[in-house]
Scaffold this motif. Structure first.
Motif, short mmCIF file in Angstrom:
data_model
loop_
_atom_site.label_atom_id
_atom_site.label_comp_id
_atom_site.label_asym_id
_atom_site.label_seq_id
_atom_site.Cartn_x
_atom_site.Cartn_y
_atom_site.Cartn_z
N GLU A 8 -19.51 -20.14 -1.76
CA GLU A 8 -19.98 -19.07 -0.89
C GLU A 8 -20.87 -19.58 0.24
O GLU A 8 -21.17 -18.83 1.17
N GLN A 9 -21.33 -20.82 0.14
CA GLN A 9 -22.29 -21.33 1.10
C GLN A 9 -21.63 -21.79 2.39
O GLN A 9 -20.45 -22.15 2.42
N SER A 10 -22.39 -21.80 3.47
CA SER A 10 -21.89 -22.25 4.76
C SER A 10 -21.75 -23.76 4.78
O SER A 10 -22.31 -24.47 3.94
N LEU A 11 -20.98 -24.25 5.75
CA LEU A 11 -20.74 -25.69 5.91
C LEU A 11 -20.99 -26.07 7.35
O LEU A 11 -20.41 -25.48 8.27
N ARG A 12 -21.86 -27.05 7.55
CA ARG A 12 -22.16 -27.54 8.89
C ARG A 12 -21.24 -28.72 9.20
O ARG A 12 -21.21 -29.72 8.47
N LEU A 13 -20.47 -28.63 10.27
CA LEU A 13 -19.57 -29.70 10.67
C LEU A 13 -20.32 -30.74 11.50
O LEU A 13 -21.38 -30.45 12.06
N PRO A 14 -19.79 -31.96 11.62
CA PRO A 14 -20.46 -33.00 12.40
C PRO A 14 -20.77 -32.59 13.84
O PRO A 14 -21.80 -33.02 14.38
N ILE A 19 -19.58 -23.13 9.52
CA ILE A 19 -18.51 -22.35 8.88
C ILE A 19 -19.14 -21.51 7.78
O ILE A 19 -19.89 -22.01 6.95
N ARG A 20 -18.83 -20.22 7.75
CA ARG A 20 -19.60 -19.30 6.91
C ARG A 20 -19.37 -19.44 5.41
O ARG A 20 -20.23 -19.08 4.62
N ASN A 21 -18.21 -19.97 4.99
CA ASN A 21 -17.99 -20.25 3.57
C ASN A 21 -16.97 -21.38 3.44
O ASN A 21 -16.54 -21.95 4.45
N TYR A 220 -17.57 -29.09 20.12
CA TYR A 220 -16.41 -28.24 19.80
C TYR A 220 -15.64 -28.86 18.63
O TYR A 220 -15.32 -30.06 18.66
N PRO A 221 -15.34 -28.09 17.58
CA PRO A 221 -14.68 -28.66 16.40
C PRO A 221 -13.26 -29.15 16.65
O PRO A 221 -12.44 -28.44 17.24
N ILE A 222 -13.00 -30.35 16.18
CA ILE A 222 -11.65 -30.92 16.18
C ILE A 222 -11.35 -31.35 14.75
O ILE A 222 -12.10 -32.11 14.15
N GLY A 252 -15.38 -39.64 14.95
CA GLY A 252 -16.21 -38.44 14.97
C GLY A 252 -15.50 -37.14 14.69
O GLY A 252 -15.99 -36.07 15.07
N ILE A 253 -14.35 -37.19 14.02
CA ILE A 253 -13.62 -35.95 13.75
C ILE A 253 -14.44 -35.05 12.83
O ILE A 253 -15.27 -35.53 12.04
N ASP A 254 -14.20 -33.74 12.92
CA ASP A 254 -15.06 -32.77 12.23
C ASP A 254 -14.56 -32.31 10.87
O ASP A 254 -15.36 -31.95 10.01
#
Length: 410
Positions: A8-14, A19-21, A220-222, A252-254
């Motif tokens: 349920e937790q959010s995820l921080r991308l590089p 991302i909310r879950n 910007y996410p890739i 550096g891909i996300d």
């Protein structure tokens, strides 16, 4: 050890995006492009429905970067000729429930049905095997300048996707499409900058990622959808896949979505899955576990998940950061909410079959039955779980015949 609540937790991308879950809709072919290969309004209905179902990310089906290279007759294409207003409406609808929507960018290479291309292109002039040569014409090898042009098309499509409101892009580098073909020693037998050894076979993907990053910026996410292996003799192996993942982390891909197989060996559809793997539900989780020991880039595992327990276990084990859902969402559009709200939720899903494996394979029943369900959702209807396999076969053959006729007239 992570807690079971992390799904349920959010995820921080590089890149910094949040991302909310931990649930992602993986790409499925919608075949909902109009005669000019712009998105039909039904795509808005479809992605609004999925977006309202609780997903963290919805990844679109194939958005082709070249309108002369279509994997299917009704593909959507994003280029300088596209109706960008239609794409903006699509992306807006996909975010209706608060999640993100990413555009999957693709070039089919030689995986173009024969009625759509007389002479497709590929890294090398090698036909598809496993009995597919009759349905897919022998390709010609791309010239160096053509390869650079395709790289530019990927970058241009990514920039347009950003301008149209998509929250990220995913490079389709799996399932035997063009990026996958360049990575494969079976299909890429070049001896120039674009092939010859495993490092040079990565150059096509390196250039695509680098050029996309230049035009969309660092925040910007890739992402990429990448095979764990092709599951073919002399094909792309897990060892080579691990090298690609390590290189992508360096670049550096996300987000890396782990899948596997090709049209020649469709492991992404559960083809020849081992009993032990089936019990764990996730087809490629063991490979993801091995990756996690080598890289820190966020991972998504897609394929086989049917229960909340298996998804939560996959996240809590640390093997993957997100769970990808595809076919289940074609029959239960709000499965993400069910998984998030009920730790005991399980989807009982019987795979469609005519009882004739050759026929099932000929029409790719493991895809087309679900594509029919997707079209129902796109019309605002509920999925029809009583839809028979044989009706899907007849509908698919009829549709393919009509598409072939239209293509010849065009």
């Amino acid at each position: 050890m992570k807690t079971h609540s992390e799904i349920e937790q959010s995820l921080r991308l590089p890149c910094g995006a949040l991302i909310r879950n931990r649930l992602m809709k993986s790409a499925m072919s919608e075949q909902l492009g109009d005669k000019n290969h712009n998105p039909k309004p039904s795509l808005e209905t479809l992605y609004r429905t999925w977006g309202e179902g609780g997903l963290g990310i919805s990844v679109t089906g194939n958005i082709m970067i070249d309108r002369t290279a279509l994997g299917e007759p009704a593909n959507v294409v994003l280029d300088e000729k596209s109706d960008l207003a239609a794409f903006k409406q699509w992306s807006s609808a996909g975010k209706a429930g608060g999640g993100a929507i990413w555009a999957q960018l693709n070039h089919p290479g030689k995986q173009i049905p024969s009625f759509l291309a007389k002479t497709p292109v590929a890294p090398s002039a090698i036909s598809l095997g496993a009995g597919l040569a009759k349905g897919f014409n022998r390709p010609r090898a791309l010239e160096d300048g053509e390869i650079h042009a395709i790289v530019r098309r990927f970058a241009n499509a990514a920039l347009l996707a950003k301008q149209c409101g998509f929250d990220g892009v995913q490079i389709h580098g799996a399932h035997g499409y063009l990026v996958s073909q360049f990575l494969s020693p079976r299909h890429n037998q070049r001896e120039d900058f674009w092939g010859g050894n495993s490092d040079r076979r990565m150059n096509f993907l390196r250039e695509i990622y680098t050029q996309i990053r230049i035009v969309v910026g660092d925040d910007y996410p890739i992402g990429i959808k990448l095979n764990s292996a092709d599951f073919m003799k002399d094909g792309f192996s897990e060892d080579e896949s691990s090298l690609v993942v390590k290189e992508l982390e360096h670049l550096g891909i996300d987000l890396i979505e782990v899948s596997g197989g090709t049209y020649e060996s469709p492991s992404m559809m559960g083809h020849k899955v081992a009993d032990r793997t089936a019990k764990r539900e996730a087809y490629f989780l063991s490979y993801a576990q091995s990756l996690r020991e080598r890289v820190n880039t966020p991972l998504v595992v897609t394929g086989g998940f049917r229960s909340s327990a298996a998804m939560r276990d996959a996240i809590s084990s640390g093997a993957t950061d997100m769970v990808g859902l595809a076919r289940p969402l074609a029959v239960v559009t709000d499965m993400a909410n069910k998984v998030l709200n009920d730790p005991n939720y399980r989807l009982k899903l019987t795979e469609p079959t005519t009882g004739k494996p050759k026929i099932d394979r000929m029409v790719m029943l493991g895809l087309t039955w679900y594509e029919t369900q997707i079209h129902r959702i796109a019309k605002g209807k509920a999925p029809n779980l009583k839809l028979t396999a044989w009706k899907t076969v007849f509908d698919t053959l009829f549709a393919s015949g009509m598409a072939a006729f239209r293509q010849r007239r065009a």
